[in-house]
Structure formats: C-alpha cells, structure tokens
Design a protein around this motif. Sequence first.
Motif, PDB file in Angstrom:
ATOM      1  N   HIS A  91       0.826  -1.195   0.000  1.00  0.00           N
ATOM      2  CA  HIS A  91       0.000   0.000   0.000  1.00  0.00           C
ATOM      3  C   HIS A  91       0.874   1.265   0.000  1.00  0.00           C
ATOM      4  N   SER A  92       1.985   1.212   0.734  1.00  0.00           N
ATOM      5  CA  SER A  92       2.858   2.378   0.803  1.00  0.00           C
ATOM      6  C   SER A  92       3.529   2.660  -0.534  1.00  0.00           C
ATOM      7  N   LEU A  93       3.969   1.598  -1.211  1.00  0.00           N
ATOM      8  CA  LEU A  93       4.585   1.801  -2.527  1.00  0.00           C
ATOM      9  C   LEU A  93       3.549   2.291  -3.531  1.00  0.00           C
ATOM     10  N   ASP A  94       2.331   1.739  -3.443  1.00  0.00           N
ATOM     11  CA  ASP A  94       1.251   2.232  -4.308  1.00  0.00           C
ATOM     12  C   ASP A  94       0.996   3.716  -4.047  1.00  0.00           C
ATOM     13  N   PHE A  95       1.004   4.102  -2.768  1.00  0.00           N
ATOM     14  CA  PHE A  95       0.765   5.509  -2.432  1.00  0.00           C
ATOM     15  C   PHE A  95       1.883   6.397  -2.971  1.00  0.00           C
ATOM     16  N   ALA A  96       3.135   5.938  -2.839  1.00  0.00           N
ATOM     17  CA  ALA A  96       4.271   6.722  -3.340  1.00  0.00           C
ATOM     18  C   ALA A  96       4.178   6.892  -4.859  1.00  0.00           C
ATOM     19  N   GLN A  97       3.822   5.812  -5.551  1.00  0.00           N
ATOM     20  CA  GLN A  97       3.691   5.876  -7.009  1.00  0.00           C
ATOM     21  C   GLN A  97       2.567   6.828  -7.404  1.00  0.00           C
ATOM     22  N   TYR A  98       1.503   6.808  -6.620  1.00  0.00           N
ATOM     23  CA  TYR A  98       0.349   7.683  -6.870  1.00  0.00           C
ATOM     24  C   TYR A  98       0.682   9.152  -6.586  1.00  0.00           C
ATOM     25  N   LYS A  99       1.378   9.396  -5.483  1.00  0.00           N
ATOM     26  CA  LYS A  99       1.661  10.767  -5.055  1.00  0.00           C
ATOM     27  C   LYS A  99       2.737  11.440  -5.899  1.00  0.00           C
ATOM     28  N   PHE A 100       3.805  10.680  -6.205  1.00  0.00           N
ATOM     29  CA  PHE A 100       4.955  11.280  -6.874  1.00  0.00           C
ATOM     30  C   PHE A 100       4.993  11.020  -8.383  1.00  0.00           C
ATOM     31  N   ASN A 101       3.962  10.384  -8.914  1.00  0.00           N
ATOM     32  CA  ASN A 101       3.933  10.086 -10.358  1.00  0.00           C
ATOM     33  C   ASN A 101       5.177   9.303 -10.784  1.00  0.00           C
ATOM     34  N   CYS A 102       5.451   8.226 -10.059  1.00  0.00           N
ATOM     35  CA  CYS A 102       6.633   7.417 -10.337  1.00  0.00           C
ATOM     36  C   CYS A 102       6.223   5.949 -10.443  1.00  0.00           C
TER      37      CYS A 102
END
Length: 287
Positions: A141-152
């Motif tokens: 979930h954290s990696l999904d959130f990072a990808q979602y937030k930072f467009n990465c």
Amino acid sequence: MKYLKVVLFTFNLLIWLAGCVVLAIGAWLLVEPSKGHLLNLFVTDATPHMTINLIAYSLLGLGLMVLTVGFFGCRVALHGNQCILATYISMLVALIVTETVTAAVGGLMTFRMVSGLEERLIGKLAQDYGHEPTSDIPFSHSLDFAQYKFNCCGIHGYGDYNGTAWWRDAQISGNRRQVPLTCCVLKNTEESNTGSPMSVVSRVLHKHTEKPWLNPKPKDEIACQVEDKEGHDGYRHKEGCLDKVTNWLQCESFTLVLLGMAMAGIQIFGIITSAFLCRTIRDMQVD
C-alpha cells in the motif's frame, strides 16, 4: 531600559508565534496520514504510524513548551524583575538544549533511514509486493501511495517489476499486466493534491475517505500496459520512486531542523537582551 523591554517583548512574541507553528505542524501530522504511508518505506519495522505519532506528540509537547516560555517572557518584559529574568534565561537555555538535541536525533534518524534503503526496497519489491502468499500489505500500500503521489513507478523505473513475484502472478492469472495500476496516469484524482491543505480539510470536515491509490482508475489501462515504450508513452509513469521518496524525507527533516535553528536563534537573542536588561536593572538598583 524601556527600549530593551520593548525589544524583549517583541522577540518573545516571535517565540510565541514559533510555538504556534510547531503546534500546528504536530497537529498536521496527526490528521494527515500520507506521511505514515511514506515513512513505511523507510522503517524496517511495521510501525510507521506509531513513529509518526511519536514525532507529532513530541512536536506538540515542544510547541507547548515554547508557548509557555514565550508567554512567560512577555510578562518578564513587562515587569522587569531581576529574579524573574534569571529564571527566564534558564528556561531559554533549557529550551535551546532541547531543540538542539531534537534536531541532532532527527538528523541521525534520517541518516539511518536512508542508509541501505535502495537494496531493501529492491528486495521487498521483488518478493513481497502484491504476492499473495508472502504479501507485505503495508509495504504494498505504501509503494502504491508513493507511485500515486509522486507520479513514479518502481524503485528505479517501471522495469523493476519485470520478473518480480507480482509480475509472475499477473502472467499466471492471465491479466498480463506489466506494471501496477498506480504506475498509470490516473483519472480519478489529481495526484498533486494528495496531502495538500485543501484535501486534508475536505477529508476531516466532509469525512472524505477515498483512497485512490487502493482503487486506481487509469485514463487508459490498455495503453498503460502496452510493452512498447511508444505505446504507453503518456499513459505510464516512467521515473523511479527512490530519489523522490528520499528527497521527501530529507526535505521534511531539513524543514524541521531549519525551524529549530530559527527558533534557537531567536531565543539566543532573547537571552542576550534579557542579560542586558538584567544588568541595567542591577545598575539602577546600585545607583
């Protein structure tokens, strides 16, 4: 002596305002969960929200201390009692020591979190992300959130998912996804608004609990999953998340350290002004 009192009162007013800022930051950490999601990428133990709460309550306590000292200093400036001035100077010294220790501990924690981060994230992505038998749900979930937030996408790029346990599961299940949906350009929300003041206020006041990174809706999922680079261009994020999450942590840490240094600078000036005022009062009593 009158001018010294005015200067001391002004700087204690600044100290009081700085205490309000620290209190606001502490309260923000309690109501904004995104920092906990990101911190989970750095913390080896699965206690990111406990760490965030500890930081938040520490800032709230420090803010209350600063407010108390600032209020006490304003009274000192008005009354100008030599004994009270000495007590006030002692309080400022203790506060500066507390802020210095807090800044040092924060810098050390940041260094330890960043150290070895790349290898740890690559290993967890390969084995734990989205793989049913061994899935680390908080990390996923954290990696999904990072990808979602930072467009990465991924650690170094979207190619990191090739050959992972998640990728193999996708091939076996038949959906043939090359990257998770959070790597795609989404249509259900604006990524730049995540964690913004307006989004937090909206969630708190209107009980808005939507988590788009758990239910991503790509603008064009088919185009996003195309293997050809030109085919998914504009529909898939290509940059890795490692540099972005590292810069986020360093920026957050630097902001807190900078705030602490600014407060310490104001308080040192307050000590100097208080010492001059104390000496002036003593000289007047001698005369």
